[in-house]
Each structure stands twice: as structure tokens, then as C-alpha cells.
Design a protein around this motif. Structure first.
Motif, PDB file in Angstrom:
ATOM      1  N   ILE A   1       0.318  -0.827   0.106  1.00 13.65           N
ATOM      2  CA  ILE A   1       0.365  -0.085   0.054  1.00 13.65           C
ATOM      3  C   ILE A   1       1.044   1.481  -0.274  1.00 13.65           C
TER       4      ILE A   1
ATOM      5  N   GLU B   1       1.099   4.357  -0.107  1.00 20.64           N
ATOM      6  CA  GLU B   1       0.420   5.452   1.587  1.00 20.64           C
ATOM      7  C   GLU B   1       1.348   5.217   2.366  1.00 20.64           C
ATOM      8  N   MET B   2       1.094   3.200   2.502  1.00 18.19           N
ATOM      9  CA  MET B   2       1.671   3.181   3.972  1.00 18.19           C
ATOM     10  C   MET B   2       3.703   3.404   3.976  1.00 18.19           C
TER      11      MET B   2
ATOM     12  N   VAL C   1       4.976   5.316   2.187  1.00 23.75           N
ATOM     13  CA  VAL C   1       5.433   6.854   2.146  1.00 23.75           C
ATOM     14  C   VAL C   1       5.026   7.202   3.756  1.00 23.75           C
ATOM     15  N   PHE C   2       4.884   6.939   4.529  1.00 28.00           N
ATOM     16  CA  PHE C   2       4.639   7.156   5.751  1.00 28.00           C
ATOM     17  C   PHE C   2       6.139   6.422   5.914  1.00 28.00           C
ATOM     18  N   LEU C   3       6.157   5.627   6.136  1.00 29.15           N
ATOM     19  CA  LEU C   3       7.098   5.025   6.835  1.00 29.15           C
ATOM     20  C   LEU C   3       8.480   5.874   6.031  1.00 29.15           C
ATOM     21  N   ARG C   4       9.062   5.385   4.516  1.00 26.00           N
ATOM     22  CA  ARG C   4      10.133   5.671   4.174  1.00 26.00           C
ATOM     23  C   ARG C   4      10.775   6.968   4.032  1.00 26.00           C
TER      24      ARG C   4
ATOM     25  N   LEU D   1       8.143   5.334  -5.371  1.00 24.26           N
ATOM     26  CA  LEU D   1       6.839   4.832  -5.196  1.00 24.26           C
ATOM     27  C   LEU D   1       5.796   6.088  -5.845  1.00 24.26           C
TER      28      LEU D   1
END
Lengths: 290, 252
Positions: free
Chosen positions: B93, B95-96, B98-101, B252
Motif C-alpha cells: 500500500i 501510502e503506508m 510513504v509514511f515510513l520511507r 513510490l
């Protein structure tokens, strides 16, 4: 704060970005607008380090740990609570978790703080994403369509949150909603077909880019007046919708101010009212991208 | 909240640990039971096969472990692949991802806790299942040499680490959890096909999966597994390296 030079990105045979020279000043709130497929998300992805440019360079004057990114539809593990999501975000950026409750309150999520985010609405997820973005006290914030999924009240809250970042962080956000850009941004960039078609202050865009137009109401018959004005070399177009109102596009405001009254008198027009049309960001945007 | 705690919570709150521990311990308890009572089970199910009679040799302790291995290597590995893919395909996913990276400077910060926690969970479950099978074999059929069982468990653990390395490498390229699972399973299914050739099979990582059955049975010795061990160690290190490289270069 951000400067790109001749930035380009290709996906196969498609140019997603072409020679973009973006310049975002420190402390500014920069609105990146453009039609669907213009390259906004690609540009933000490159600035966030999530995509690699095909050519060109990116220079960002900010501590990498204090750059925050919010995708257009933020998603989180459904089994985490709002507190845990923001706590993780803060831990990964600032190392402590002491601002979690404060930013969740700022985002209007106090009541849902200990609920699993799987039960959050799309608007709540957007606000949770924004809370994660600001919890690490970033100096640069990249937001991709931050208010697109929100109802009017949610949009208002998000715009207020972005407005509060002014002075503490540089904000670059993309949006389709031109009214949002006009409200919170001091600088605007228009991306069209992968190229930066305009970059400058909102005032510069409104004054400098839109072709000046006058709205004139006259007593009927109106078509004779319209034909008379259309023959003048400083009049670019006359729009006449069958009512008593004419929209006259002129080559310059100066021409209109010095010659329009005389031209109407010469055409025998009985003028009810006349004045320059207020330029909206939407019209300026359409002028730049047409 | 740290990325390490996040992974333990992923196992606990999504109940994945129950699937892992459940499948290995279930087969650990079931294997020796079926080995001990196979004759009775067949009789109960209707032993008359149109006049043919099935003769069962008396059960021996190694049969208990063999029954466990035959189930654990297939279904247990499948569950391990699914659990590993759920943790390691963190860009599935975007967007998930992106949150972490966008919050770490090196993708290793994300990947290492996921790999380590998954390895601990999978290996812990396998060992628990193996110990359950060993205990029940002792209780129902007879004792096994501790050294043989431990060696078999170690080789089985090494095979499972290889499986997780494979999943990590696939997850770094695949676009979904399902895609990661499917590709990993196809690779794991292809290996035994090459293993039909005995000369080649003893070098393959999949060979290690049977050690818990064959070493206690005495049909193979510890040294018979050394070629596969060498290949597996090198391949596993390579898979984790590839996973890191792919994950670092992914867009991403």
C-alpha cells in the motif's frame, strides 16, 4: 529552501516532468496547481526522495529528518490507534512522543485518540496524516492534495492547520482547489503537461497573466454595440450572451481605460454600468494552461 | 512506539502469531498421534479395500517426526510465507510505504525489525511444534536421540530463514502481498522439482526441510545436509542483500 534545475522525469515514452525550475523560498507557503496528470505528484515524490529524477538536480536546504510528507490519501495499519500512529511518526522524526496529544487535539481527533484507525473516516485519516506530518516540528512540509477528500468543515480545519505553519515551516502543497491556494498560499506554481507554466506570487498571477476583460451593461439593442466594439483593433473579443451584458476582452487595461468610454459613446450605447472583471485564480489558471 | 514494537504488535493484534503457533503445534501434536494410531484410523475409516489388505509395520519413534515434517514443511511453510509477506511487503500500500520511507534515512531501519521479528516468530513456532512432536512421540511411541532432533530442528530453522529471505527479496519488487505470496510459493514449489535429481537435490535449501524426519530415522546423517546448508547460507545472505538493494532503489 527548495530549488530544482532543469528537472525531468520520464516514464517510458512519457515525459512526466520537463525542465522544471522550481524555486520555493524559505518560510513561504507555495501552492502547486495543475490539471490531472500535470506531474504534481511526481514532482512532490522527487522532492520527498520517493522517486528519482531522470535528469536535472534538486537542492533542498533542510535537515532530512525535518522534512515531512503527506500523500493525498494517507493510510495506516488499521489495528493501530491514532495515538500510536502519531507516536510512531514522532518517534521516527523527533525521538520523543510528548507532542502526540497536542497535535491530535489540533487535528480535531481528541475523541478518537485511542480508537483503531481502521474505523476512521477518510476525512479523519487525512487529519491524522496531517497530525503525523506536523508532530515532528518539520521545517519543510510537502503536502499532496491535503484537503481533497474533506468535507467543507474538514477542509476549513486543514487550511487553518496549514495557515498556522506559516512562519515555522516552509510548505509546498499541491491542490486542485484553487480557492484553497488563493486563501493560504503566498506563492503559486502552475504545472501543465510536466512543465512549469507560471511561478510567482498570487498577485503576479492575477494581475499579470489573466487577459483584462470588462463587463458592460447597456440598454437594448445590444448587438449593434457589440459589433461596433468588435471592429476596434484594441478589442480582442466581445462575448454577447443575448442579454444586456457584454464581456469585452481588451489587449490592455490602459487601452480600455482611455478608449472604451469613447468607443461606447461613438457606438451610441446607452451604458447602465461598466467595469473591469474581477480576475479569479481560476480564470488566471485557465489562461495559463489553455 | 518504535518500529520493533510495531512488528510485535502486528503479530499480536492481527492474530498472526496464533496462525503460526497454531499450525506448527497442531501438526506437532497430530503427527505422532497419526503415526501411532494409523492402523486404527484406517480400520475406523473402513479398512476393507475391495479385498485388499493394508499391512502396517509397527510404528517406530521416527514415524512421529516424519508425520510432523510432512505436514509442517508444506502447510507450515505456506503460513510462514503469508505471515512474512504481510510484514515484508511494506510498499504494497504505497501510502503506508510513504509514511515510513519519508521518516527514515535508510530503508534498513524499516526492513530489519520486520525480518528479525518474522524470523523469531516463524522459527519459534516451528521449534515449538517440533518439541511438541518430540514429546508426544516419546509419550506414544518411544524416545528419540536428542542430538538428532536438535540437528533436525536446526536444519529446519535454516530452511525457514531462507524462506523468509526469499519472501523479503520478492516483496521488495512485487506490488502486492498476494503477488509476493504467489511468487514465493512458485519458487518454493519449483525447488523440489529440481530435487528429483538426487545429485542436485542434496544441494538445495528445500532438502533441509526433511532433516527432522530423516536424521532421527537414521536414513541420513548430519553430514549429508552440509552441502545444502552451505548453499542455503550463501543464498539466504544473497536474498537479504537483494531485498535491501531492491527496497532502497524502489520508487513510490
Amino acid at each position: 529552501m527548495i530549488r530544482t534545475t532543469d528537472l525531468a522525469k520520464r516514464y517510458g515514452a512519457t515525459d512526466a516532468l520537463r525542465g522544471v525550475d522550481l524555486s520555493v523560498a524559505a518560510g513561504s507557503i507555495y501552492g502547486l496547481v495543475g490539471p490531472n496528470g500535470a506531474g504534481k505528484t511526481t514532482l512532490l515524490g522527487i522532492l520527498a526522495g520517493l522517486r528519482h529524477p531522470t535528469s536535472g538536480s534538486v537542492q533542498i536546504d533542510a535537515d532530512p529528518h525535518r522534512i515531512a510528507v503527506l500523500p493525498d490519501t494517507p493510510r495506516f495499519d488499521a489495528w493501530l490507534t491514532g495515538r500510536e500512529v502519531v507516536g510512531l511518526a514522532q518517534r521516527l522524526t523527533a525521538g520523543t512522543e510528548d507532542r502526540v496529544e497536542q497535535v491530535l487535539a489540533d487535528a480535531g481527533l481528541t475523541d478518537a485518540i485511542d480508537r483503531p484507525v481502521g474505523g476512521y473516516s477518510r476525512g479523519m485519516l487525512q487529519r491524522l496524516g496531517l497530525a503525523c506530518t506536523i508532530v515532528g516540528e518539520p521545517t519543510l512540509v510537502l503536502l499532496d492534495e491535503p484537503a481533497s477528500a474533506l468535507d467543507p468543515l474538514g477542509r476549513r480545519e486543514v487550511l487553518d492547520l496549514i495557515g498556522r505553519l506559516k512562519g515555522t515551516a516552509t510548505v509546498l502543497f499541491s491542490s486542485h482547489i484553487l480557492a484553497d491556494v488563493q486563501e493560504v498560499c503566498d506563492t503559486v506554481g502552475i504545472l501543465d503537461k510536466g512543465a512549469l507554466a507560471f511561478q510567482g506570487t498570487v498577485e503576479d498571477l492575477l494581475v499579470g497573466q489573466a487577459v483584462p476583460r470588462y463587463r458592460i451593461r447597456v440598454r437594448p439593442p445590444t448587438d449593434d454595440v457589440a459589433r461596433a466594439l468588435d471592429r476596434l483593433d484594441w478589442v480582442r473579443a466581445v462575448e454577447f450572451d443575448g442579454t444586456d451584458e457584454l464581456t469585452v476582452t481588451v489587449s490592455s487595461l490602459a487601452d480600455a481605460e482611455t478608449k472604451l468610454a469613447g468607443a461606447l459613446a461613438a457606438a451610441g450605447a446607452r451604458v447602465v454600468s461598466m467595469g473591469p472583471e474581477a480576475v479569479s485564480l481560476e480564470r488566471a489558471f485557465l489562461e495559463v494552461t489553455k | 512506539m518504535t518500529l520493533w514494537r510495531l512488528e510485535w504488535m502486528r503479530l499480536a493484534r492481527t492474530k498472526r502469531w496464533i496462525a503460526l503457533v497454531g499450525v506448527y503445534v497442531f501438526f506437532g501434536l497430530l503427527g505422532p498421534l497419526t503415526a501411532r494410531y494409523l492402523r486404527e484410523i484406517v480400520d475406523f475409516a473402513g479398512g476393507d479395500l475391495e479385498g485388499a489388505t493394508i499391512q502396517f509395520p509397527p510404528p517406530v519413534p521416527a514415524d512421529g517426526m516424519a508425520q510432523f515434517v510432512s505436514n509442517a514443511v508444506q502447510i507450515g511453510t505456506l503460513v510462514a510465507v503469508v505471515v512474512a509477506a504481510g510484514a515484508l511487503a511494506f510498499d504494497a500500500i504505497p501510502e503506508m510505504g510513504v509514511f515510513l520511507r519519508t521518516r527514515v534515512s535508510d530503508v534498513r531501519t524499516i526492513l530489519v525489525p520486520r525480518v528479525v521479528v518474522t524470523v523469531i516468530a516463524v522459527l519459534g513456532s516451528f521449534v515449538l511444534g517440533g518439541l511438541a512432536a518430540w514429546y508426544e512421540t516419546w509419550a506414544l511411541i518411544g524416545g528419540l536421540e536428542a542430538g538428532d532432533v536438535v540437528a533436525g530442528l536446526l536444519f529446519g530453522c535454516l530452511f525457514l530463514v531462507f524462506v523468509i529471505g526469499l519472501v523479503a527479496a520478492v516483496a521488495a519488487r512485487a506490488s502486492s502481498v498476494l503477488g509476493t505470496v504467489m511468487i514465493s510459493i512458485v519458487v518454493l514449489l519449483i525447488m523440489p522439482i529440481f530435487g528429483i535429481s538426487e545429485a542436485l537435490g542434496r544441494w538445495l535449501p528445500s532438502h533441509l526441510g526433511g532433516a527432522l524426519a530423516t536424521i532421527p530415522a537414521g536414513t541420513e546423517s548430519f553430514s549429508d545436509y552440509l552441502p545444502a546448508t552451505a548453499v542455503t547460507v550463501v543464498t539466504t545472505v544473497g536474498l537479504f542483500f537483494v531485498a535491501l538493494r531492491f527496497a532502497a532503489s524502489r520508487e513510490l
